[in-house]
Motif scaffolding. Structure first.
Motif, PDB file in Angstrom:
ATOM      1  N   MET A   1       0.822  -1.258   0.016  1.00 43.42           N
ATOM      2  CA  MET A   1       0.032   0.161   0.275  1.00 43.42           C
ATOM      3  C   MET A   1       0.848   1.312   0.065  1.00 43.42           C
ATOM      4  N   GLY A   2       0.331   2.210  -0.549  1.00 44.94           N
ATOM      5  CA  GLY A   2       1.109   3.743  -0.664  1.00 44.94           C
ATOM      6  C   GLY A   2       1.053   4.377   0.793  1.00 44.94           C
ATOM      7  N   GLN A   3       2.054   5.201   1.013  1.00 43.01           N
ATOM      8  CA  GLN A   3       1.947   6.134   2.039  1.00 43.01           C
ATOM      9  C   GLN A   3       1.893   7.566   1.816  1.00 43.01           C
ATOM     10  N   ILE A   4       1.271   8.232   2.547  1.00 46.36           N
ATOM     11  CA  ILE A   4       1.152   9.781   2.322  1.00 46.36           C
ATOM     12  C   ILE A   4       1.440  10.549   3.532  1.00 46.36           C
ATOM     13  N   TYR A   5       2.572  11.429   3.665  1.00 45.39           N
ATOM     14  CA  TYR A   5       2.929  11.918   4.733  1.00 45.39           C
ATOM     15  C   TYR A   5       2.651  13.609   4.585  1.00 45.39           C
ATOM     16  N   LEU A   6       1.537  13.940   5.441  1.00 45.87           N
ATOM     17  CA  LEU A   6       1.158  15.324   5.195  1.00 45.87           C
ATOM     18  C   LEU A   6       1.944  16.193   6.482  1.00 45.87           C
ATOM     19  N   VAL A   7       2.751  17.036   5.841  1.00 48.31           N
ATOM     20  CA  VAL A   7       3.661  17.686   7.127  1.00 48.31           C
ATOM     21  C   VAL A   7       3.258  19.083   6.994  1.00 48.31           C
ATOM     22  N   ARG A   8       3.020  19.566   8.560  1.00 47.27           N
ATOM     23  CA  ARG A   8       2.562  21.171   8.624  1.00 47.27           C
ATOM     24  C   ARG A   8       4.031  21.625   8.320  1.00 47.27           C
ATOM     25  N   LEU A 184     -15.347  14.013  11.652  1.00 48.93           N
ATOM     26  CA  LEU A 184     -15.445  15.013  12.727  1.00 48.93           C
ATOM     27  C   LEU A 184     -16.371  16.201  12.456  1.00 48.93           C
ATOM     28  N   GLN A 185     -16.811  16.875  13.472  1.00 49.65           N
ATOM     29  CA  GLN A 185     -17.634  17.789  13.565  1.00 49.65           C
ATOM     30  C   GLN A 185     -16.781  19.071  13.039  1.00 49.65           C
ATOM     31  N   ASP A 186     -17.454  20.196  12.832  1.00 54.21           N
ATOM     32  CA  ASP A 186     -16.761  21.308  12.590  1.00 54.21           C
ATOM     33  C   ASP A 186     -15.831  21.848  13.654  1.00 54.21           C
ATOM     34  N   TYR A 187     -16.710  21.756  14.769  1.00 50.90           N
ATOM     35  CA  TYR A 187     -15.895  22.662  16.140  1.00 50.90           C
ATOM     36  C   TYR A 187     -14.595  21.607  16.034  1.00 50.90           C
ATOM     37  N   GLN A 188     -14.732  20.279  15.872  1.00 45.68           N
ATOM     38  CA  GLN A 188     -13.441  19.563  16.240  1.00 45.68           C
ATOM     39  C   GLN A 188     -12.432  19.693  15.186  1.00 45.68           C
ATOM     40  N   VAL A 189     -12.578  20.318  14.167  1.00 46.74           N
ATOM     41  CA  VAL A 189     -11.807  20.549  12.981  1.00 46.74           C
ATOM     42  C   VAL A 189     -11.090  21.742  13.878  1.00 46.74           C
ATOM     43  N   MET A 190     -11.658  22.742  14.319  1.00 40.00           N
ATOM     44  CA  MET A 190     -11.163  24.000  14.711  1.00 40.00           C
ATOM     45  C   MET A 190     -10.254  23.704  15.837  1.00 40.00           C
ATOM     46  N   GLU A 191     -10.828  22.700  16.966  1.00 39.98           N
ATOM     47  CA  GLU A 191      -9.995  22.264  17.919  1.00 39.98           C
ATOM     48  C   GLU A 191      -8.590  21.523  17.649  1.00 39.98           C
ATOM     49  N   LEU A 192      -8.845  20.692  16.590  1.00 40.33           N
ATOM     50  CA  LEU A 192      -7.827  20.096  16.005  1.00 40.33           C
ATOM     51  C   LEU A 192      -6.434  20.708  15.556  1.00 40.33           C
ATOM     52  N   SER A 193      -6.996  21.764  14.794  1.00 44.02           N
ATOM     53  CA  SER A 193      -6.143  22.423  14.023  1.00 44.02           C
ATOM     54  C   SER A 193      -5.316  23.436  15.017  1.00 44.02           C
ATOM     55  N   TRP A 194      -5.563  23.566  16.192  1.00 42.74           N
ATOM     56  CA  TRP A 194      -4.634  24.265  17.096  1.00 42.74           C
ATOM     57  C   TRP A 194      -4.039  23.420  17.807  1.00 42.74           C
ATOM     58  N   SER A 195      -4.059  22.192  17.768  1.00 38.64           N
ATOM     59  CA  SER A 195      -3.122  21.160  18.593  1.00 38.64           C
ATOM     60  C   SER A 195      -2.164  20.726  17.672  1.00 38.64           C
ATOM     61  N   LEU A 196      -2.301  21.050  16.234  1.00 38.84           N
ATOM     62  CA  LEU A 196      -1.105  20.341  15.364  1.00 38.84           C
ATOM     63  C   LEU A 196       0.064  21.167  15.455  1.00 38.84           C
ATOM     64  N   ALA A 197       1.199  20.651  15.774  1.00 40.27           N
ATOM     65  CA  ALA A 197       2.498  21.291  15.897  1.00 40.27           C
ATOM     66  C   ALA A 197       3.261  21.383  14.501  1.00 40.27           C
ATOM     67  N   ASN A 198       3.797  22.758  14.487  1.00 36.55           N
ATOM     68  CA  ASN A 198       4.641  23.204  13.335  1.00 36.55           C
ATOM     69  C   ASN A 198       5.463  22.035  13.095  1.00 36.55           C
ATOM     70  N   CYS A 199       5.534  21.364  11.599  1.00 32.72           N
ATOM     71  CA  CYS A 199       6.347  20.449  11.144  1.00 32.72           C
ATOM     72  C   CYS A 199       6.311  19.082  11.745  1.00 32.72           C
ATOM     73  N   ALA A 200       5.122  19.018  12.252  1.00 29.42           N
ATOM     74  CA  ALA A 200       4.707  17.584  12.761  1.00 29.42           C
ATOM     75  C   ALA A 200       3.939  16.697  11.368  1.00 29.42           C
ATOM     76  N   VAL A 201       3.948  15.507  11.644  1.00 27.39           N
ATOM     77  CA  VAL A 201       3.542  14.661  10.306  1.00 27.39           C
ATOM     78  C   VAL A 201       2.345  13.829  10.726  1.00 27.39           C
ATOM     79  N   THR A 202       1.417  14.015  10.001  1.00 27.24           N
ATOM     80  CA  THR A 202       0.280  12.863   9.967  1.00 27.24           C
ATOM     81  C   THR A 202       0.496  12.042   8.714  1.00 27.24           C
ATOM     82  N   LYS A 203       0.370  10.655   9.043  1.00 24.08           N
ATOM     83  CA  LYS A 203       0.504   9.712   7.894  1.00 24.08           C
ATOM     84  C   LYS A 203      -0.834   9.060   7.718  1.00 24.08           C
TER      85      LYS A 203
END
Length: 234
Positions: A1-8, A184-203
């Motif tokens: 399977m392929g892998q996608i690394y999303l980097v902030r 996720l609900q819209d409010y959860q998107v907002m909360e999640l976006s505040w918790s994502l660290a700079n240069c963190a990776v989501t795979k």
């Protein structure tokens, strides 16, 4: 399977005349991520950049740390579908004082905790944008932004079973894609976006027509050397 690394992207120049530039720490964060990938011998067959200056700076700084074999014949793509929403416009529509940087700083300075006051203002601005009640006031509505992000992800769909793709993008994009994948609900998107660290990776793991989450907001590479202050969120 392929892998996608999303980097902030790395820490940008918040509070300056041009936010869309990495700070000195932002460049260091990108270097640490590149060194992490170099040491783990992670190779990439595709590099996607969201089209903003801070995305490109993060990509160039990070990938400069990788030995050439780990990027051999990698395809480089600029896809503005992975660009962030216009947070300046979103803030201005809620708080007209934000049009003038000096006046806005004075507004924040009246509060005992200016950073917390800014967070409250921005949360309210996001709620206004997401509500749908003022769509005619925004260049890009919240539903349009969601559709743009999902369409960009779907363009990465490939029949290759082992291709690794690294995407340099922003926190709002990543949080919105998590909404799409996890319901996720819209409010959860907002909360999640505040918790994502700079240069963190989501795979993400990718099969043709299907994306699943492998891990979210990994910043172990920033803690690697134990440097105080290496992990930032703005």
């Amino acid at each position: 399977m392929g892998q996608i690394y999303l980097v902030r992207h790395g820490q940008a120049s918040f509070g300056s005349a041009n936010y869309d530039q990495l700070s000195t720490l932002g460049y260091e964060q990108a270097r640490l991520l590149g060194q992490w990938y170099a040491n783990s011998r992670q190779s990439f067959q595709r590099v996607v950049v969201g089209g903003m200056a801070r995305h490109r700076q993060t990509a160039d700084t990070c990938l400069a740390e990788l030995p050439k074999p780990q990027l051999a014949d990698a395809e480089w793509i600029t896809d503005e579908g992975f660009a962030e929403f216009d947070h300046h416009e979103v803030l201005r529509r809620h708080c007209p004082e934000a049009v003038d940087a000096a006046a806005f700083q004075q507004l924040l300075a009246r509060h005992e905790e200016p950073q917390r006051a800014l967070e409250h203002l921005f949360r309210a601005a996001m709620q206004r944008w997401m509500s749908g009640w003022h769509d005619d006031e925004y260049t890009e509505t919240w539903p349009d932004f969601r559709r743009r992000c999902v369409a960009a992800l779907e363009r990465l769909d490939t029949d290759s079973s082992k291709q690794a793709t690294i995407v340099f993008t922003s926190g709002g994009v990543i949080a919105t894609l998590m909404q799409h994948l996890l319901g996720l609900q819209d409010y959860q998107v907002m909360e999640l976006s505040w918790s994502l660290a700079n240069c963190a990776v989501t795979k993400l793991l990718q099969r043709p027509g299907q994306f699943t989450l492998s891990y979210l907001n990994n910043y172990a590479h920033l803690e690697w050397l134990g440097q105080p202050g290496a992990v930032t969120y703005r």
